[in-house]
Design a protein around this motif. Structure first.
Motif, PDB file in Angstrom:
ATOM      1  N   GLU A 526      20.052  56.542  99.461  1.00 59.07           N
ATOM      2  CA  GLU A 526      20.500  57.942  99.473  1.00 59.07           C
ATOM      3  C   GLU A 526      21.488  58.218  98.335  1.00 59.07           C
ATOM      4  OE1 GLU A 526      23.015  60.834 102.447  1.00 59.07           O
ATOM      5  OE2 GLU A 526      21.908  59.181 103.353  1.00 59.07           O
ATOM      6  N   VAL A 527      22.398  57.252  98.084  1.00 58.78           N
ATOM      7  CA  VAL A 527      23.411  57.413  97.022  1.00 58.78           C
ATOM      8  C   VAL A 527      22.738  57.457  95.654  1.00 58.78           C
ATOM      9  CG1 VAL A 527      25.397  56.311  95.892  1.00 58.78           C
ATOM     10  CG2 VAL A 527      25.271  56.372  98.383  1.00 58.78           C
ATOM     11  N   VAL A 528      21.738  56.595  95.449  1.00 64.93           N
ATOM     12  CA  VAL A 528      21.015  56.577  94.162  1.00 64.93           C
ATOM     13  C   VAL A 528      20.367  57.935  93.909  1.00 64.93           C
ATOM     14  CG1 VAL A 528      19.033  55.590  92.940  1.00 64.93           C
ATOM     15  CG2 VAL A 528      20.643  54.088  94.101  1.00 64.93           C
ATOM     16  N   VAL A 529      19.723  58.490  94.942  1.00 63.03           N
ATOM     17  CA  VAL A 529      19.084  59.805  94.815  1.00 63.03           C
ATOM     18  C   VAL A 529      20.120  60.862  94.430  1.00 63.03           C
ATOM     19  CG1 VAL A 529      17.972  61.656  96.149  1.00 63.03           C
ATOM     20  CG2 VAL A 529      17.147  59.309  96.360  1.00 63.03           C
ATOM     21  N   ASP A 530      21.285  60.828  95.107  1.00 60.60           N
ATOM     22  CA  ASP A 530      22.336  61.809  94.811  1.00 60.60           C
ATOM     23  C   ASP A 530      22.873  61.663  93.395  1.00 60.60           C
ATOM     24  OD1 ASP A 530      22.211  63.159  97.178  1.00 60.60           O
ATOM     25  OD2 ASP A 530      23.790  62.010  98.166  1.00 60.60           O
ATOM     26  N   LEU A 531      23.013  60.424  92.952  1.00 59.62           N
ATOM     27  CA  LEU A 531      23.534  60.196  91.596  1.00 59.62           C
ATOM     28  C   LEU A 531      22.555  60.690  90.543  1.00 59.62           C
ATOM     29  CD1 LEU A 531      25.150  56.662  92.012  1.00 59.62           C
ATOM     30  CD2 LEU A 531      26.357  58.765  91.502  1.00 59.62           C
ATOM     31  N   ILE A 532      21.259  60.486  90.781  1.00 62.05           N
ATOM     32  CA  ILE A 532      20.252  60.981  89.819  1.00 62.05           C
ATOM     33  C   ILE A 532      20.296  62.514  89.782  1.00 62.05           C
ATOM     34  CG2 ILE A 532      17.760  61.157  89.381  1.00 62.05           C
ATOM     35  CD1 ILE A 532      17.553  58.263  90.498  1.00 62.05           C
ATOM     36  N   ARG A 533      20.388  63.149  90.961  1.00 67.01           N
ATOM     37  CA  ARG A 533      20.501  64.619  91.007  1.00 67.01           C
ATOM     38  C   ARG A 533      21.747  65.077  90.256  1.00 67.01           C
ATOM     39  NH1 ARG A 533      21.545  66.001  96.450  1.00 67.01           N
ATOM     40  NH2 ARG A 533      21.328  68.188  95.910  1.00 67.01           N
ATOM     41  N   LEU A 534      22.853  64.351  90.445  1.00 74.18           N
ATOM     42  CA  LEU A 534      24.112  64.702  89.788  1.00 74.18           C
ATOM     43  C   LEU A 534      23.968  64.644  88.265  1.00 74.18           C
ATOM     44  CD1 LEU A 534      27.196  65.193  89.734  1.00 74.18           C
ATOM     45  CD2 LEU A 534      27.518  62.748  90.038  1.00 74.18           C
ATOM     46  N   VAL A 535      23.341  63.570  87.765  1.00 77.88           N
ATOM     47  CA  VAL A 535      23.199  63.410  86.310  1.00 77.88           C
ATOM     48  C   VAL A 535      22.270  64.483  85.738  1.00 77.88           C
ATOM     49  CG1 VAL A 535      22.294  61.876  84.522  1.00 77.88           C
ATOM     50  CG2 VAL A 535      23.783  60.966  86.300  1.00 77.88           C
ATOM     51  N   LEU A 536      21.244  64.850  86.499  1.00 80.20           N
ATOM     52  CA  LEU A 536      20.355  65.930  86.046  1.00 80.20           C
ATOM     53  C   LEU A 536      21.106  67.270  86.015  1.00 80.20           C
ATOM     54  CD1 LEU A 536      17.106  64.887  87.926  1.00 80.20           C
ATOM     55  CD2 LEU A 536      17.484  64.785  85.464  1.00 80.20           C
ATOM     56  N   ALA A 537      22.031  67.454  86.973  1.00 80.35           N
ATOM     57  CA  ALA A 537      22.841  68.685  86.977  1.00 80.35           C
ATOM     58  C   ALA A 537      23.787  68.697  85.778  1.00 80.35           C
ATOM     59  CB  ALA A 537      23.635  68.779  88.279  1.00 80.35           C
ATOM     60  N   VAL A 538      24.300  67.513  85.398  1.00 78.43           N
ATOM     61  CA  VAL A 538      25.171  67.404  84.220  1.00 78.43           C
ATOM     62  C   VAL A 538      24.372  67.731  82.958  1.00 78.43           C
ATOM     63  CG1 VAL A 538      26.451  65.744  82.790  1.00 78.43           C
ATOM     64  CG2 VAL A 538      26.819  65.784  85.263  1.00 78.43           C
ATOM     65  N   GLN A 539      23.094  67.270  82.923  1.00 83.86           N
ATOM     66  CA  GLN A 539      22.225  67.611  81.786  1.00 83.86           C
ATOM     67  C   GLN A 539      22.058  69.128  81.687  1.00 83.86           C
ATOM     68  OE1 GLN A 539      18.085  65.744  80.601  1.00 83.86           O
ATOM     69  NE2 GLN A 539      17.714  67.416  82.008  1.00 83.86           N
ATOM     70  N   GLU A 540      21.969  69.765  82.868  1.00 86.88           N
ATOM     71  CA  GLU A 540      21.794  71.221  82.891  1.00 86.88           C
ATOM     72  C   GLU A 540      23.043  71.948  82.369  1.00 86.88           C
ATOM     73  OE1 GLU A 540      20.453  74.675  86.063  1.00 86.88           O
ATOM     74  OE2 GLU A 540      20.382  72.577  86.677  1.00 86.88           O
ATOM     75  N   ILE A 541      24.245  71.364  82.641  1.00 89.84           N
ATOM     76  CA  ILE A 541      25.490  71.954  82.106  1.00 89.84           C
ATOM     77  C   ILE A 541      25.377  72.063  80.583  1.00 89.84           C
ATOM     78  CG2 ILE A 541      27.959  71.569  81.714  1.00 89.84           C
ATOM     79  CD1 ILE A 541      28.068  70.092  84.386  1.00 89.84           C
ATOM     80  N   ALA A 542      24.934  70.950  79.971  1.00 84.98           N
ATOM     81  CA  ALA A 542      24.828  70.924  78.503  1.00 84.98           C
ATOM     82  C   ALA A 542      23.702  71.826  78.006  1.00 84.98           C
ATOM     83  CB  ALA A 542      24.599  69.491  78.045  1.00 84.98           C
ATOM     84  N   GLN A 543      22.630  71.912  78.810  1.00 80.53           N
ATOM     85  CA  GLN A 543      21.442  72.665  78.384  1.00 80.53           C
ATOM     86  C   GLN A 543      21.706  74.172  78.430  1.00 80.53           C
ATOM     87  OE1 GLN A 543      18.095  71.301  80.596  1.00 80.53           O
ATOM     88  NE2 GLN A 543      16.657  72.708  79.642  1.00 80.53           N
TER      89      GLN A 543
END
Length: 782
Positions: A526-543
């Motif tokens: 569950e934590v791995v899934v959340d961390l991947i979602r978090l990093v994708l959200a960080v990518q969206e900040i930059a995008q």
């Protein structure tokens, strides 16, 4: 001599007369400079003393001590040495009966004086000093174990003995320069006043009981003060090393308490003096680890933190007296900084000697002293106040980092209690980049329990993770509970820190380490899934770049995401996931290398201005990742949901300096989120009167509500049963009739579009139209 000894042994009652006669002869010979007879008389006394241990020796000893005193008073060095040697022989005799009336005050004073001899001839000076030290050693041996004799631990004696020994210890540098190696030293050099003084000091401290430690240590502190020996600190450190190794281990904390008290007493001394005391404290704490640092652990840290705060004030005001601003001494800022670093190092040394549970208490204690902005209280508004708060925050967080580096705890729930974590994370959202970095480093040192931190010190997209040789353990049950409780809080703060424009390379490296260490130390599926979602959200900040970040910040976030996803894909080993990540990284290498860490996190980053015109192939896509991981048993629904942090008041407030700004921010957020903001009139200006009115109105409403509730409760308590039953029955009937109406409306056909009105009481109309021909309002159509 043999006949005299035989006579003294066979008639011990004659001993005191023999002693008195010899004493009289010796005094006469000394005054007439007949030194040969003096030596004969002393030899006779020594032999009689060694042979006769009968109960009546006390009176004989009086004569003997009178003669030794006479020799010590002489100006001739040889007579002083002769008298000392006789006294040392006497000191080694264990007497059968104690003496109640014997005084050694003269001997302590005279031997101390000999220790400070300044005779012109170097050899004679050395001999006299060594005699003085031997004499003091003899006095200590003679008196220390006999409670009925003079108490050698009294301050009046200790104030003479200890400085005399320290004075001779100070010659250690000269002795070292004269003889480079102990093996090459001659027999004469081996027996120097320095070595003899050290041996005597060790013996003295080794015999000290609990109640005597204070009297033995105080003269040391005064001597170091009087001779300005804190500043180079080499001699002071050497002294306290001897002290800490000589005393009984269970008394170590008494020495540390003395040093802390001395530090407080010197709080207005020069920074170099205070730094010396703190350095000595640090050394003493490491040695005390084998014993104990005493019951008042928090008091130790309280003193050190108080000194830290005082030093910050001194550096800012330039005065030791903050109230008047007048100071006779010039405060040098770099010296204060040196002192602050010394205090922080000492806090770390102390903490490393403590058991885990006490280290945890100390960290909570330090964190509670960090001044943080909150909705209830604003930080000092002035520029000086801001500086003071900022410096205090940095210094305390540095101290906390020192403690956390040596902290090892398998259970994260006990290592990071909720109150501590909340305060620490609220500091992570402050505007100051240095404070944010310290918070990240502290969290990393807690999470990293297998020493993996250094392997993530540089951000890169390596193709084979095995070269890092990571130590990975299965996530324990306690860690799972910790992440369930605090995981979302950690993700939210990581996300918000990523949005900060003042981030530099060190911040991104710390964020990368944090993400990777959570993945290794605390991660389940569950934590791995959340961390991947978090990093994708960080990518969206930059995008999307709503926060108008600089090109460097945006490229750094893209690179951070690439580096993390590259490593996590290799950790969870799903081939299709690895392939997708690898393809995107390869595309970036060809078309947009400025989105990879190898081009961004270097001394001269190669950036691009055209970040808004990037093609879709250089991004990691949530839909694609959820598809490939969903096929391998991961929660596809959760993966496909974009990560949106839930902002709390604490997140908004942490960056604000005052309550006024907080209110204006909340009003702004409210108005921005309202769907009717176009039609709304401009927000009413908030003044003192409007706030007062709002408070008064809310109080009146609360009063009315409270009165209504009281009446209802009173009615149900006092009214007759029939009345209550009738009231409830009426309510039930009303509710039933409403429900009937709702059912009729939902069951019967909808009204015709031609505008005919439904008959009263819900009687159905004869004609109706099908649903697909009905006209719905625009808002209802999807």
């Amino acid at each position: 001599m043999e006949k005299l000894t035989f006579y003294a042994l066979s008639a011990p009652e004659k001993l005191d007369r023999i002693g008195a006669y010899l004493s009289e002869r010796l005094i006469r010979d000394v005054s007439r400079h007949r030194y040969g007879y003096v030596c004969i008389a002393m030899e006779a006394l020594d032999q009689l003393l060694m042979a006769c241990h009968c109960q009546s020796i006390n009176l004989f000893v009086e004569s003997f001590l009178k003669m030794v005193a006479k020799l010590l008073e002489s100006e001739k060095p040889n007579l002083q040495i002769l008298g000392t040697n006789s006294f040392v022989k006497f000191a080694n005799i264990e007497e059968d009966t104690p003496s109640y009336h014997r005084s050694y005050d003269f001997f302590v004073s005279r031997f101390s004086e000999m220790c400070h001899s300044s005779h012109d001839d170097l050899d004679i000076r050395t001999k006299i000093r060594m005699s003085g030290i031997k004499g003091l050693q003899g006095v200590v041996r003679k008196t220390v174990n006999d409670e009925l004799q003079a108490n050698i631990w009294d301050p009046q004696h200790m104030d003479k003995i200890v400085p005399s020994l320290l004075f001779n210890l100070q010659q250690v540098e000269e002795a070292e320069s004269r003889s480079p190696s102990p093996l090459q030293a001659t027999e004469k050099e081996k027996e120097s006043p320095t070595e003899l003084a050290e041996r005597c000091l060790r013996e003295l401290l080794g015999r000290a009981a609990y109640g005597n430690i204070k009297n033995a240590i105080k003269p040391v502190l005064i001597h170091l003060d009087n001779h300005s020996l804190w500043e180079p600190k080499i001699f002071a450190t050497c002294c306290f090393r001897i002290i800490m190794y000589s005393i009984q281990p269970q008394h170590s904390h008494l020495v540390i308490q003395q040093l802390l008290g001395h530090l407080d007493a010197n709080s207005k001394s020069a920074a170099t003096v205070r730094a010396g005391i703190v350095e000595v404290l640090s050394e003493a704490a490491v040695i005390a680890a084998s014993g104990s640092v005493g019951p008042t652990v928090l008091e130790v840290f309280n003193t050190l933190l108080r000194q830290l705060r005082l030093s910050i004030d001194y550096a800012l005001t330039g005065s030791y007296d903050c109230t008047t601003g007048v100071s006779t001494k010039i405060i040098k800022e770099h010296e204060e900084r040196m002192f602050q670093e010394a205090v922080i190092k000492t806090i770390g040394s102390f903490a490393s000697t403590l058991p885990t549970y006490q280290q945890s208490e100390v960290m909570v204690f330090i964190m509670n002293k960090v001044p943080l902005p909150s909705s209830q209280q604003s930080l000092e508004a002035s520029k000086a106040g801001e500086n003071r708060s900022r410096l205090t925050q940095i210094m305390l967080l540095k101290s906390l980092l020192q403690v956390s580096v040596g902290f090892q705890c398998s259970n994260m729930l006990t290592a990071l209690p909720s109150a501590f974590l909340d305060r620490l994370l609220s500091a992570a959202l402050m505007e100051d980049p240095e404070i944010r970095l310290f918070v990240l480093e502290i969290l990393i040192s807690f999470i990293d329990r297998h020493g993996n931190r250094q392997k993530f010190s540089t951000i890169s997209t390596i193709s084979d993770i095995s070269v890092l040789k990571l130590k990975v353990d299965k996530c324990s049950r306690q860690d799972t509970v910790f992440m369930k409780k605090h995981g979302q809080q950690l993700y939210r703060h990581i996300y918000l820190i990523c949005k900060e424009e003042s981030n530099v390379q060190a911040h991104y490296e710390a964020l990368y380490s944090m993400l990777m260490l959570i993945s290794i130390e605390l991660a389940n599926e569950e934590v791995v899934v959340d961390l991947i979602r978090l990093v994708l959200a960080v990518q969206e900040i930059a995008q999307i770049n709503e926060d108008n970040l600089t090109a460097y910040n945006r490229c750094a976030l893209f690179a951070l995401g690439a580096a993390y996803l590259n490593l996590i894909s290799q950790l969870i080993t799903v081939p299709t996931f690895c392939q997708h990540i690898h393809e995107v990284i390869q595309t970036r290498q060809k078309e947009a290398p400025y989105l990879l860490p190898e081009d961004v996190f270097v001394e001269r980053p190669r950036l691009s201005k055209s970040l808004d015109r990037l093609g879709p192939e250089v991004f990691f896509w949530q839909s694609k990742i959820s598809e490939v991981l969903g096929g391998s048993g991961y929660n596809a629904d959760r993966l496909s949901t974009p990560y949106v942090p839930q902002l709390t008041d604490e997140d908004r407030l942490s960056k604000r300096k005052s309550i006024g700004e907080t209110i204006s921010l909340q009003v702004e957020v409210e108005s921005r989120n309202s769907p009717e903001r176009e039609q709304r009139a401009p927000a009413e200006e908030i003044t003192y009167e409007t706030l007062k009115k709002a408070i008064v109105d809310s109080v009146a409403v609360e009063e009315q509500e409270r009165e209504r509730r009281r009446q209802v409760v009173e009615k149900f308590q006092k009214a007759p049963f029939e009345e209550i039953a009738a009231h409830c029955g009426a309510r039930a009937t009303l509710l039933q009739s409403k429900l009937n109406q709702i059912f009729e409306i939902t069951i019967r056909p909808p009204p015709s579009p031609s505008g005919t009105i439904t008959a009263a009481y819900g009687q159905p109309q004869n004609h109706s139209i099908p649903v697909y021909e009905m006209k719905f309002p625009d808002l209802c159509v999807y």
